[in-house]
Every structure is written in C-alpha cells, then in structure tokens.
Design a protein around this motif. Structure first.
Motif, PDB file in Angstrom:
ATOM      1  N   SER A  15       0.382  31.428 -36.570  1.00 25.51           N
ATOM      2  CA  SER A  15       1.112  31.795 -37.784  1.00 25.51           C
ATOM      3  C   SER A  15       0.750  30.819 -38.896  1.00 25.51           C
ATOM      4  N   PRO A  16       0.134  31.270 -39.978  1.00 32.15           N
ATOM      5  CA  PRO A  16      -0.251  30.330 -41.038  1.00 32.15           C
ATOM      6  C   PRO A  16       0.944  29.685 -41.720  1.00 32.15           C
ATOM      7  N   PHE A  17       2.065  30.412 -41.808  1.00 40.70           N
ATOM      8  CA  PHE A  17       3.240  29.833 -42.449  1.00 40.70           C
ATOM      9  C   PHE A  17       3.764  28.657 -41.631  1.00 40.70           C
ATOM     10  N   GLU A  18       3.944  28.863 -40.330  1.00 37.53           N
ATOM     11  CA  GLU A  18       4.518  27.812 -39.499  1.00 37.53           C
ATOM     12  C   GLU A  18       3.571  26.617 -39.392  1.00 37.53           C
ATOM     13  N   LEU A  19       2.278  26.883 -39.296  1.00 35.71           N
ATOM     14  CA  LEU A  19       1.313  25.784 -39.328  1.00 35.71           C
ATOM     15  C   LEU A  19       1.419  25.042 -40.651  1.00 35.71           C
ATOM     16  N   GLY A  20       1.572  25.807 -41.729  1.00 35.72           N
ATOM     17  CA  GLY A  20       1.690  25.191 -43.054  1.00 35.72           C
ATOM     18  C   GLY A  20       2.916  24.319 -43.183  1.00 35.72           C
ATOM     19  N   VAL A  21       4.035  24.710 -42.543  1.00 43.72           N
ATOM     20  CA  VAL A  21       5.248  23.892 -42.586  1.00 43.72           C
ATOM     21  C   VAL A  21       4.979  22.521 -41.974  1.00 43.72           C
ATOM     22  N   ALA A  22       4.353  22.515 -40.790  1.00 44.69           N
ATOM     23  CA  ALA A  22       4.052  21.245 -40.134  1.00 44.69           C
ATOM     24  C   ALA A  22       3.101  20.404 -40.978  1.00 44.69           C
ATOM     25  N   CYS A  23       2.102  21.063 -41.577  1.00 48.52           N
ATOM     26  CA  CYS A  23       1.148  20.330 -42.418  1.00 48.52           C
ATOM     27  C   CYS A  23       1.820  19.787 -43.671  1.00 48.52           C
ATOM     28  N   GLU A  24       2.734  20.560 -44.245  1.00 46.92           N
ATOM     29  CA  GLU A  24       3.411  20.133 -45.464  1.00 46.92           C
ATOM     30  C   GLU A  24       4.298  18.918 -45.211  1.00 46.92           C
ATOM     31  N   VAL A  25       5.020  18.932 -44.091  1.00 53.43           N
ATOM     32  CA  VAL A  25       5.961  17.857 -43.800  1.00 53.43           C
ATOM     33  C   VAL A  25       5.257  16.618 -43.265  1.00 53.43           C
ATOM     34  N   LEU A  72       4.916  13.067 -31.301  1.00 58.31           N
ATOM     35  CA  LEU A  72       5.570  14.354 -31.542  1.00 58.31           C
ATOM     36  C   LEU A  72       4.520  15.443 -31.487  1.00 58.31           C
ATOM     37  N   LEU A  73       4.744  16.449 -30.636  1.00 57.95           N
ATOM     38  CA  LEU A  73       3.873  17.612 -30.551  1.00 57.95           C
ATOM     39  C   LEU A  73       4.606  18.805 -31.136  1.00 57.95           C
ATOM     40  N   VAL A  74       3.970  19.521 -32.050  1.00 59.21           N
ATOM     41  CA  VAL A  74       4.559  20.684 -32.705  1.00 59.21           C
ATOM     42  C   VAL A  74       3.786  21.927 -32.279  1.00 59.21           C
ATOM     43  N   VAL A  75       4.515  22.966 -31.870  1.00 59.38           N
ATOM     44  CA  VAL A  75       3.885  24.209 -31.422  1.00 59.38           C
ATOM     45  C   VAL A  75       4.368  25.354 -32.303  1.00 59.38           C
ATOM     46  N   PRO A  76       3.572  25.797 -33.273  1.00 58.17           N
ATOM     47  CA  PRO A  76       3.938  26.972 -34.060  1.00 58.17           C
ATOM     48  C   PRO A  76       3.702  28.251 -33.259  1.00 58.17           C
ATOM     49  N   THR A  77       4.120  29.372 -33.799  1.00 62.54           N
ATOM     50  CA  THR A  77       3.876  30.643 -33.136  1.00 62.54           C
ATOM     51  C   THR A  77       2.382  30.897 -33.010  1.00 62.54           C
ATOM     52  N   CYS A 107       9.896  29.083 -33.902  1.00 60.02           N
ATOM     53  CA  CYS A 107      10.006  30.538 -33.742  1.00 60.02           C
ATOM     54  C   CYS A 107       9.458  30.956 -32.380  1.00 60.02           C
ATOM     55  N   ALA A 108       8.485  31.879 -32.322  1.00 59.50           N
ATOM     56  CA  ALA A 108       7.954  32.332 -31.038  1.00 59.50           C
ATOM     57  C   ALA A 108       7.116  31.262 -30.354  1.00 59.50           C
TER      58      ALA A 108
END
Length: 327
Positions: A15-25, A72-77, A107-108
């Motif tokens: 998901s580009p949005f969820e990846l973008g959230v992690a990149c933005e923060v 910290l590991l982040v897993v987007p959809t 999310c997913a």
C-alpha cells in the motif's frame, strides 16, 4: 525502550499510502527544524524491488538483514493477506520480540503479524471490514475491531490506513515524549492525539450537521480546554450548546468518536504530560492544574492510560534544563 533504528518490511504489493506514512514519520529528515531523525530503511527479501498497488515499482530497497537489527519493525499492508508472507519475512518478524524489538502492523499488515504468531493471546485491532476473516484465521488473538490502534507487549496494531498515522504518533510519543509527537503532528497537520480506544466509526446514525451546530460544538471544546483544572459536567456542557443532554452526547460522539468523560480525561493527561516534560511543578501541583482531586487520582489515571507513572514519565521525558522537585 530506546528506538533509534526503524525498518519497514515489505513483500508482495505494498500500500503506497501506508508505506508513505512510515516514511513521513520515521524516514523524513527534519533536523533543520530541530527534530532528531531515525536510522531508517525500507526492506524486502533480498532487497528485491516491490510493486505498489498503484502500479509503480519500488527499487533500491535494503535486504531483510537490516530489519533484523532494527528496534522497530513496521509492516504496512502487502498483498495478498489471504496467505502468509515469505518465510524470510516471517522469520524476521518472529525474531523481533525475542530480542526486545517492537513490531507494528498497519491495517491489513496486521495479518502478517498474525501469520508470524505474534498476536496469539495478545490484544490487537484490525480494520473492521476484516474482523470476521481475521478472527477465523487467528482465533487466539484478542481482537478489538472498534479501536483505532492497540499495543500489547511490544506488538502494535492499527485499524484503517489513516489510523496508521495515529499509531505512528503514539509510537513517537512513547519514545520521545508528548512535545516531540505534538511538534511532528503540527508539522504534518495531523491530530496530535487520537487515543487507541477511540472508535473506528460511530455506530449510531450521525444527524445532518449545520454550520452553526459545528461552531457551537467547537466552541464548547475550546471552552473545556481553557478550564481543564475545573470540574465539568455533561449537563453544564449541554446547557452551553443549547442542546438536550441526549442530543449533546450523540453530537459529541459523532464529532470526537468518544464520550465527554474519556475526551476530558485524555486532554487532562495531555496537559499533565506537558507539565511533567517542561515544568518544575510537583506531581501534586500538576494534579491540581489538571483538575484532579489528588496526586493519587492523577497517578491512577496516568498509569492506567499511559502505561507508566507520572514520576517515571518525568524521568524519561523531562527537558534537560528542567530540574523538577522530588515527586
């Protein structure tokens, strides 16, 4: 815990949005604004390119070895959610809590955490659309599909895509304190604090809103903010809006997703966090400034909803130039 290294783990179609959230923060350099950055990487099996849902390809990714060393590991959809991610991804996710690292699913992306066994007997949330499917696949997970985000022993989960923003700000708040999270939220033009227990949606029908009604509600919220040190009742708030108590409660829930009591409690604890970080007041004085009858009452609510005591929070997040009294 200290979180300095952050890795986003992707595979399949992301998901580009969820990846973008992690990149933005976590991946945006804001050092010019006085915000310290993070050691950040986006990782895939073998560092191979990954496609996004929108059709473009992401290249120049880091291998999963980078994630194996992250705090910290982040897993987007990442599609598909109906089958487990590659074994290499599962291995790096399973190993993270064992070495004391945090794992967050958006999310997913929460499904990937479920396939890794990280949600067995843990509190978690997922987008309400996926609740039945998620429950069938992971029956031992303790799911609350009404919450924006949840945390349990270093494993964090968020509901819909926008809730990923709330979860990330929550993580920043836990690691670097309220002031850092608020400054980041202001920079992102985001709500600085929507608590995890806030509903994903309002089940009751939302009445059609008139501009004047919205203005009245905004005014009463600002009025509460100005007098957090004083007692407030629902009856008093309803009178100020000109609504009956039932109508006021429905309208308040529609606007905030929570009750006046929970909203007021969160605002008071936000103020307490700010005073603990930057002020020289004792815990007893802070309790009075935040509308609590005693320091014991503040400690109870702070520990229940922030997961630590006021004194421990102050030791972790107070400004270096501030020398508070013993509390």
């Amino acid at each position: 815990m200290g979180v300095e290294k952050v890795a986003v783990v992707v595979a399949g179609e992301v998901s580009p949005f969820e990846l973008g959230v992690a990149c933005e923060v976590f991946g945006t350099d804001r050092s010019a604004s006085g915000m310290p950055g993070w050691d950040f990487a986006v990782c895939s099996p073998g560092g191979e390119p990954v496609r996004s849902w929108s059709g473009f390809e992401l290249g120049a990714l880091s291998p999963l070895e980078r994630a194996a060393d992250a705090d910290l590991l982040v897993v987007p959809t990442c599609a598909p959610r109906t089958s487990p991610p590659p074994d290499a991804v599962l291995d790096v996710l399973r190993a993270a809590p064992e070495r004391g690292a945090w794992v967050a699913g958006f999310c997913a992306g929460v499904f990937a955490l479920g396939y890794a066994g990280l949600l067995d007997d843990r509190d978690c949330t997922v987008h309400w659309v996926y609740e039945r499917e998620f429950t069938e696949r992971f029956p031992t997970a303790k799911i609350d599909a009404t919450a924006l985000y949840a945390e349990d022993r270093g494993v964090f989960t968020s509901a819909g895509t926008v809730a990923a923003v709330d979860l990330c700000l929550h993580l920043v708040r836990k690691v670097r304190g309220l002031a850092a999270a608020t400054a980041l939220a202001r920079r992102m033009v985001a709500s600085p604090h929507r608590p995890g227990g806030q509903a994903q949606f309002v089940e009751a029908p939302v009445p059609e809103a008139k501009a004047s009604d919205d203005a009245v509600l905004a005014e009463v919220l600002e009025w509460i903010e100005r007098r957090l040190d004083q007692p407030v009742t629902v009856a008093e708030l309803a009178r100020r809006t000109g609504l009956g108590q039932r109508s006021f409660l429905r309208r308040f829930a529609a606007a905030t997703g929570t009750t006046p009591h929970r909203w007021l409690t969160e605002r008071r604890l936000d103020r307490a966090q700010g005073l603990l970080e930057n002020g020289g007041l004792s815990v007893e004085e802070i309790a009075v400034a935040c509308g609590y009858a005693s320091a014991a009452a503040l400690r109870h609510q702070f520990t229940r909803l922030r997961g630590t005591s006021p004194s421990a929070y102050r030791r972790a997040f107070r400004a270096p130039s501030t020398t508070p009294p013993s509390a």
